[in-house]
Write a protein that holds these residues in place. Structure first.
Motif: not given
Length: 504
Positions: A284-290, A416-419, A430-434, A436-442
């Motif tokens: 998305f050309n880097g034009e992505r909120c997440t 968002a966040a990604y672990v 880590l996910a619960q400590g971040i 953010s509204g959303m976290v993806w693990i792996n």
């Protein structure tokens, strides 16, 4: 020239395609060439007022709110069918208008159609009330009612899919709406109006007014007959919308900016993490909120992972968005190109090492920025703290879990966040400590329409998606029913007339 080219984009108000009341037009530019694509009707306060009047009349006097749910949802499914039937045109217009690679916009029509089908199903199966019985005296129950006129203000990144993300639940729940699309991407909003028109929705149920945020958008937010404002865009604009809508006590849903971290531990599946990180920032050309615009890599694997990143960045294909092989196209507008390039210059001034790919010579007239890595970053640099919204990734090493958690949260955003780790206990901690509204693990950013979507801190207010959208797009009403005799205070009665019970 394609058969899908559009010369003039009008408003859609009260079931008719109309020019603006002022007669003003503005130019819509091709991001790949910076040549004029077409002209667009410039909406102002009077056009917004006409659209809101049409939506208000359709809600108060038209059949939409009182229509049987099954009948209303037939229209919603019909829109989905028409989106799929026009998928080729929609993907072409989206790429032409935004510079997004056509290999990526081809997926947007399917996702947009899914939005309508999903909410048709959700309204049938999940828009249900609750009942509360009080002994044999009362039954109290809740129902969901449409709120009224929804003002929908949508962004220029993935404009068609994100517009339908708002329009589908608004209409499916019985509201009428006025859509104000981003002025830099009007083409697919115009096509959506044509699709809704073909679907035969009653006049005024869906309206589109094109124009600028400072005029058309501000008028929509301030209009007293608009009850809901759903906005996706930058945080500063969202803050202004909340302030300007306060006088009329509007319900606001805000999906705002992000500076999302991706955290890669040494024990992660590094090849999968690499795939996800590269896709997450450069698609998305880097034009992505997440987008994972901040990358934290554990020191043990930092050099190995960065070397692999450099190789990937060098191989990303930059080019014509209409070429199926293109992976990164031009940014949406010259002003945004200037915004992103200013941050790349700032990164050098702040001491970061800047590594960029190559923009082909034939792309020199467009708004192209090659995929870029920022190395030797610290978390306090402006390029790490502020949203750039382009194909730019800042990379930071870390040692331990507690350190990276502090750095991940040390930013005003929280979308968002990604672990990435194979230690699941650590992943959940880590996910619960971040923050953010959303976290993806792996995982990369995979979409599930059932989940709530939204952010914390400066990344937004409220949640949309799944049945959570009902909290925004409907009014929950409580109805109390007396089913037995119970005492009622009898003020004003003579003592000898008081019975202490309800008359049968």
């Amino acid at each position: 020239m394609s058969k899908y080219n559009v010369e003039r984009v009008p408003h859609y108000i009260g079931g008719k395609f109309v020019e603006g009341t002022s007669g003003k037009l503005f130019q819509n530019m091709n991001p790949a060439t910076n040549e004029t694509l077409n002209e667009v009707a410039e909406g102002e306060a009077e056009d917004i007022h006409l659209a809101v009047q049409a939506a208000r009349q359709a809600f108060d006097e038209g059949p939409w709110r009182t229509m049987g749910v099954a009948k209303r949802l037939e229209y919603i499914v019909r829109i989905a069918d028409l989106i799929e039937a026009n998928a080729e045109e929609l993907s072409y217009l989206e790429s032409l208008d935004t510079g997004l690679p056509i290999s990526q916009t081809k997926k947007q029509a399917a996702r947009a159609a899914e939005n309508f089908r999903f909410y048709a199903e959700m309204v049938k199966s999940r828009m249900v009330g609750e009942a509360y019985q009080v002994d044999s005296s009362f039954i109290n129950y809740t129902i969901h009612k449409p709120v009224g006129v929804a003002g929908l203000i949508t962004p220029w990144n993935a404009p068609f899919m994100l517009a339908t993300w708002k329009v589908a639940p608004a209409l499916a729940t019985g509201n009428t709406c006025v859509l104000k699309p981003a002025e830099w991407s009007p083409l697919t909003a115009n096509k959506l109006a044509q699709i809704v028109h073909e679907a035969g929705l009653p006049p005024g149920v869906f309206n589109v007014v094109h124009g600028f945020g400072e005029t058309a958008g501000a008028a929509l937010v301030a209009h007293p007959d608009v009850q809901l404002i759903s906005f996706t865009g930058e945080t500063k604009t969202g803050s202004e919308i909340i302030k300007n809508g306060a006088d009329t006590l509007k319900r606001c849903s805000m999906e705002l900016g992000g500076k999302s971290p991706a955290i890669v531990f040494a024990d992660a599946d590094l090849e999968r993490a690499l795939d996800a990180v590269v896709w997450g920032i450069y698609s998305f050309n880097g034009e992505r909120c997440t987008a994972n615009s901040r990358l934290f890599v554990q020191e043990k694997i930092y050099d190995q992972f960065v070397d692999a990143l450099k190789e990937r960045v060098a191989n990303i294909i930059v080019g014509d968005p209409m070429d199926p092989a293109t992976e990164v196209g031009p940014l949406i507008h010259r002003k945004h190109w200037e915004h992103v390039t200013s941050y790349i210059a700032l990164a050098q001034a702040e001491g970061a090492e800047v590594i960029s790919g190559i923009v082909p010579a034939e792309c020199s007239t467009g708004n192209y920025i090659a995929p870029t890595l920022l190395l030797n970053c610290t978390n306090r640099m402006r390029v790490v703290q502020e949203e750039i919204f382009g194909p730019v990734l800042a990379v930071i090493p870390f040692k331990e879990e507690t350190e990276v958690l502090q750095m991940a949260n040390d930013v005003k955003y929280g979308l968002a966040a990604y672990v990435w780790t194979n230690d699941m206990k650590r992943g959940h901690r880590l996910a619960q400590g971040i923050e953010s509204g959303m976290v993806w693990i792996n995982s990369q950013n995979v979409r599930d329409l059932r989940i709530p979507f939204g952010g914390a801190k400066a990344s937004g207010i409220g949640r949309e998606g799944g049945h959570y959208s009902f909290e925004f797009y409907t009014e929950t009403q409580v109805i109390h029913v007396a089913i037995g005799e119970h005492p009622i205070p009898q003020f004003g009665k003579k003592k000898e007339e008081r019975t202490g019970i309800v008359a049968k």
